[in-house]
Design a protein around this motif. Structure first.
Motif, mmCIF file in Angstrom:
data_model
loop_
_atom_site.group_PDB
_atom_site.id
_atom_site.type_symbol
_atom_site.label_atom_id
_atom_site.label_comp_id
_atom_site.label_asym_id
_atom_site.label_seq_id
_atom_site.Cartn_x
_atom_site.Cartn_y
_atom_site.Cartn_z
ATOM 1 N N CYS A 1 0.861 -1.181 0.000
ATOM 2 C CA CYS A 1 0.000 0.000 0.000
ATOM 3 C C CYS A 1 0.899 1.233 0.000
ATOM 4 O O CYS A 1 1.771 1.367 0.857
ATOM 5 C CB CYS A 1 -0.906 0.012 1.230
ATOM 6 N N GLU A 2 0.643 2.115 -0.953
ATOM 7 C CA GLU A 2 1.468 3.306 -1.104
ATOM 8 C C GLU A 2 1.313 4.242 0.103
ATOM 9 O O GLU A 2 2.200 5.034 0.376
ATOM 10 C CB GLU A 2 1.034 3.998 -2.402
ATOM 11 N N TYR A 3 0.212 4.136 0.816
ATOM 12 C CA TYR A 3 -0.045 5.031 1.955
ATOM 13 C C TYR A 3 0.516 4.467 3.259
ATOM 14 O O TYR A 3 1.339 5.097 3.905
ATOM 15 C CB TYR A 3 -1.548 5.281 2.067
ATOM 16 N N CYS A 4 0.093 3.272 3.651
ATOM 17 C CA CYS A 4 0.491 2.725 4.960
ATOM 18 C C CYS A 4 1.612 1.691 4.858
ATOM 19 O O CYS A 4 2.105 1.219 5.886
ATOM 20 C CB CYS A 4 -0.714 2.127 5.691
ATOM 21 N N ASP A 5 1.986 1.328 3.643
ATOM 22 C CA ASP A 5 3.088 0.410 3.365
ATOM 23 C C ASP A 5 2.821 -1.034 3.792
ATOM 24 O O ASP A 5 3.739 -1.843 3.848
ATOM 25 C CB ASP A 5 4.395 0.922 3.989
ATOM 26 N N CYS B 1 -4.402 -0.136 0.128
ATOM 27 C CA CYS B 1 -5.215 -1.144 0.812
ATOM 28 C C CYS B 1 -6.642 -0.623 1.006
ATOM 29 O O CYS B 1 -6.896 0.590 0.945
ATOM 30 C CB CYS B 1 -4.576 -1.538 2.140
ATOM 31 N N ALA B 2 -7.553 -1.540 1.267
ATOM 32 C CA ALA B 2 -8.962 -1.183 1.425
ATOM 33 C C ALA B 2 -9.158 -0.177 2.554
ATOM 34 O O ALA B 2 -9.966 0.755 2.434
ATOM 35 C CB ALA B 2 -9.783 -2.443 1.682
ATOM 36 N N ASP B 3 -8.420 -0.347 3.653
ATOM 37 C CA ASP B 3 -8.561 0.570 4.788
ATOM 38 C C ASP B 3 -8.195 1.991 4.400
ATOM 39 O O ASP B 3 -8.908 2.947 4.737
ATOM 40 C CB ASP B 3 -7.660 0.132 5.952
ATOM 41 N N CYS B 4 -7.073 2.163 3.724
ATOM 42 C CA CYS B 4 -6.636 3.506 3.338
ATOM 43 C C CYS B 4 -7.574 4.117 2.299
ATOM 44 O O CYS B 4 -7.874 5.310 2.363
ATOM 45 C CB CYS B 4 -5.198 3.486 2.839
ATOM 46 N N VAL B 5 -8.044 3.307 1.349
ATOM 47 C CA VAL B 5 -8.986 3.816 0.344
ATOM 48 C C VAL B 5 -10.226 4.375 1.035
ATOM 49 O O VAL B 5 -10.727 5.445 0.680
ATOM 50 C CB VAL B 5 -9.373 2.699 -0.652
ATOM 51 N N GLU B 6 -10.695 3.665 2.069
ATOM 52 C CA GLU B 6 -11.938 4.064 2.715
ATOM 53 C C GLU B 6 -11.744 5.181 3.741
ATOM 54 O O GLU B 6 -12.512 6.142 3.763
ATOM 55 C CB GLU B 6 -12.561 2.834 3.391
ATOM 56 N N SER C 1 5.336 -7.375 -9.258
ATOM 57 C CA SER C 1 6.432 -6.439 -9.024
ATOM 58 C C SER C 1 6.946 -6.587 -7.591
ATOM 59 O O SER C 1 6.182 -6.875 -6.665
ATOM 60 C CB SER C 1 5.923 -5.009 -9.229
ATOM 61 N N SER C 2 8.254 -6.382 -7.411
ATOM 62 C CA SER C 2 8.811 -6.359 -6.054
ATOM 63 C C SER C 2 9.203 -4.926 -5.662
ATOM 64 O O SER C 2 9.769 -4.704 -4.594
ATOM 65 C CB SER C 2 10.040 -7.263 -5.971
ATOM 66 N N HIS C 3 8.877 -3.963 -6.526
ATOM 67 C CA HIS C 3 9.272 -2.570 -6.286
ATOM 68 C C HIS C 3 8.227 -1.851 -5.433
ATOM 69 O O HIS C 3 7.114 -1.598 -5.886
ATOM 70 C CB HIS C 3 9.448 -1.848 -7.624
ATOM 71 N N ARG C 4 8.581 -1.555 -4.191
ATOM 72 C CA ARG C 4 7.643 -0.886 -3.294
ATOM 73 C C ARG C 4 7.517 0.582 -3.681
ATOM 74 O O ARG C 4 8.509 1.257 -3.931
ATOM 75 C CB ARG C 4 8.098 -1.020 -1.834
ATOM 76 N N VAL C 5 6.281 1.059 -3.717
ATOM 77 C CA VAL C 5 6.000 2.440 -4.123
ATOM 78 C C VAL C 5 5.525 3.202 -2.890
ATOM 79 O O VAL C 5 4.807 2.654 -2.042
ATOM 80 C CB VAL C 5 4.918 2.459 -5.230
ATOM 81 N N HIS C 6 5.967 4.462 -2.780
ATOM 82 C CA HIS C 6 5.621 5.280 -1.611
ATOM 83 C C HIS C 6 4.981 6.588 -2.057
ATOM 84 O O HIS C 6 5.059 6.964 -3.224
ATOM 85 C CB HIS C 6 6.872 5.520 -0.764
ATOM 86 N N LEU C 7 4.360 7.270 -1.108
ATOM 87 C CA LEU C 7 3.628 8.494 -1.419
ATOM 88 C C LEU C 7 4.529 9.553 -2.054
ATOM 89 O O LEU C 7 5.695 9.694 -1.688
ATOM 90 C CB LEU C 7 3.012 9.076 -0.142
ATOM 91 N N SER C 8 3.931 10.309 -2.975
ATOM 92 C CA SER C 8 4.644 11.415 -3.620
ATOM 93 C C SER C 8 4.242 12.769 -3.041
ATOM 94 O O SER C 8 4.792 13.795 -3.433
ATOM 95 C CB SER C 8 4.340 11.428 -5.120
#
Ligand SMILES: [Zn+2]
Ligand SMILES: [Zn+2]
Length: 103
Positions: free
Chosen positions: A9-13, A33-38, A75-82
């Protein structure tokens, strides 16, 4: 061409493995993730402003030749918030009342 199936999850990782039913994506495959989307994003992608849908699960079994999660690996590349948390909150507030089809 296949979805990247990003690993977090790009928000909570939190981890979002390829078979997770909690993974949501926008049309650009920004992944949360569903939690962050909501509870954090209110169905507004912080990167593009679009809405989310559940990420499809790529089959573990090779039901047809050459297509399975083992053939097209996640993918194994973790993405983080911009953007900052405060910026994202303001972005969501500005857009969330507009249905995704009208954005
Ligand atoms: Zn999350
Ligand atoms: Zn997006």
């Amino acid at each position: 061409m296949a979805l990247e199936l990003r690993p977090n999850c790009e928000y909570c990782d939190r981890d979002l493995p390829a078979n997770s039913t909690l993974a949501f994506i926008c049309s650009y495959e920004c992944t949360f993730c569903a939690d962050c989307v909501e509870t954090k994003l209110y169905n507004v992608c912080p990167n593009c402003g679009g809405g989310f849908v559940p990420r499809p699960i790529r089959p573990a079994n090779e039901w047809r030749p050459g297509v399975s999660v083992a053939r097209q690996k996640p993918s194994s590349h973790r993405v983080h918030l911009s953007y900052s948390i405060a910026d994202i909150a303001a972005h969501s507030m500005r857009i969330k009342a507009i249905p995704p089809a009208d954005r």
